[in-house]
Design an enzyme around this catalytic site. Sequence first.
Site, PDB file in Angstrom:
ATOM      1  N   GLY A  59      -2.371   4.365  -3.816  1.00 37.91           N
ATOM      2  CA  GLY A  59      -2.373   3.234  -4.736  1.00 37.91           C
ATOM      3  C   GLY A  59      -1.526   3.420  -5.974  1.00 37.91           C
ATOM      4  O   GLY A  59      -1.583   2.589  -6.879  1.00 37.91           O
ATOM      5  N   LEU A  71      -3.734   4.055   2.348  1.00 38.18           N
ATOM      6  CA  LEU A  71      -3.777   4.668   3.668  1.00 38.18           C
ATOM      7  C   LEU A  71      -4.904   5.694   3.758  1.00 38.18           C
ATOM      8  O   LEU A  71      -5.444   5.941   4.845  1.00 38.18           O
ATOM      9  CB  LEU A  71      -2.434   5.331   3.983  1.00 38.18           C
ATOM     10  N   TYR A  89       0.844  -1.201   0.000  1.00 35.00           N
ATOM     11  CA  TYR A  89       0.000   0.000   0.000  1.00 35.00           C
ATOM     12  C   TYR A  89       0.873   1.243   0.000  1.00 35.00           C
ATOM     13  O   TYR A  89       2.085   1.204   0.255  1.00 35.00           O
ATOM     14  CB  TYR A  89      -0.931   0.011   1.221  1.00 35.00           C
ATOM     15  N   CYS A  90       0.251   2.388  -0.284  1.00 36.68           N
ATOM     16  CA  CYS A  90       0.879   3.707  -0.134  1.00 36.68           C
ATOM     17  C   CYS A  90      -0.235   4.674   0.257  1.00 36.68           C
ATOM     18  O   CYS A  90      -1.207   4.271   0.892  1.00 36.68           O
ATOM     19  CB  CYS A  90       1.609   4.129  -1.421  1.00 36.68           C
ATOM     20  N   ASP A  91      -0.104   5.935  -0.105  1.00 36.89           N
ATOM     21  CA  ASP A  91      -1.160   6.904   0.218  1.00 36.89           C
ATOM     22  C   ASP A  91      -2.364   6.789  -0.698  1.00 36.89           C
ATOM     23  O   ASP A  91      -3.498   7.032  -0.289  1.00 36.89           O
ATOM     24  CB  ASP A  91      -0.621   8.335   0.138  1.00 36.89           C
TER      25      ASP A  91
END
Length: 346
Positions: A301, A327, A297-299
């Site tokens: 996608g 996130l 994951y990240c902020d």
Amino acid sequence: MEVQRSDKRKGLIAVKGIFTVVLIILIIIGTFVLGGCNRKKQSVVTIPTTPAQVEEKKEDPAFRLAATEKISGYAHPEALISVYDLNQKIYDPGTFILDTRGRSYAVFQSSYPQGHIPGAVPILHEHYSHPTYTGRIAPPLQLQNLLGGLGVSNDSAIVLYGNDGLQARLYWALKMYGYDNVKILDGGLDKWKEAGYDITPANSPRRPETFEFDLDKSKTEQMLASMTEVKAAVGSGNYIIVDARYKDDYSYRRIPGSVNLYYAELLNSDQTFKPAQDLKALAEGKNIVKNKNIIVYCDSGVSSSLVWFALSELLGYPSVKLYDGALYEWVKQGCTTDSNLNKTSQ
């Protein structure tokens, strides 16, 4: 008197003769100079227009061989294409190049019209984002209509390039919805220019085509992680949750138990992917191993798609999913986060 007239006539004839000779010499010199100028001008503006001319001018066998050997070392070498191989296919009507640098319309305006790979068609991120859920990938019908409208057909060999992870995000979506004839350009536009290949500011529109996903081949369950699954993965010995963001962002707030693999660590200075052995050492050094279920994951996608691509396609990890809600969704839904500043936050 007659003698004087005769001498004058002889003098005039001599002068005319000298003038004629000088004139002829000036004409010859002028022709040579103008011809030289014209030749110089032609050498500056002449641009190769055929694949053979481009190949002869720019192909470096040593660089091409090195790129081929590196790509052949990945678990799925068909997932990448080098700039040298794309240069040989750029005139193939079956090759469809998508420029994914349009993270926003403003970014598109400052990138694509300034220069892109000849024949590339731009695609804006907002056009394949979910209409209801912020930041998530579009449903298959929306994405297939978009691609068909741009001119992609089910016979197209799609090549994606970008500079911030959107190329990997679109690759992930296409593969997830069952379309496998897609590659990422290793190094993107920067590597293309570094190799000496031409770019153009000209638009490259294509006529609309029919493009449809074969949803019987959809791999959504194998490639997409839901928030429910991520919650279950927290604290589970069978899962590894990978945060693809910069270390400062990771330290500030993260999903509990996640490990940090910053997406930029996957890339060389020329923005090509590192060789397989280097990627393997990088992942295993962070205890990201093949025999676990991986969720990335990240902020939003986007950058996490690059980590997903490296683990799944380049290293061949059998179980790698992307948490598309990212996130953003995790925090919005009030899920617990870890932080080096505050142990937990809500």
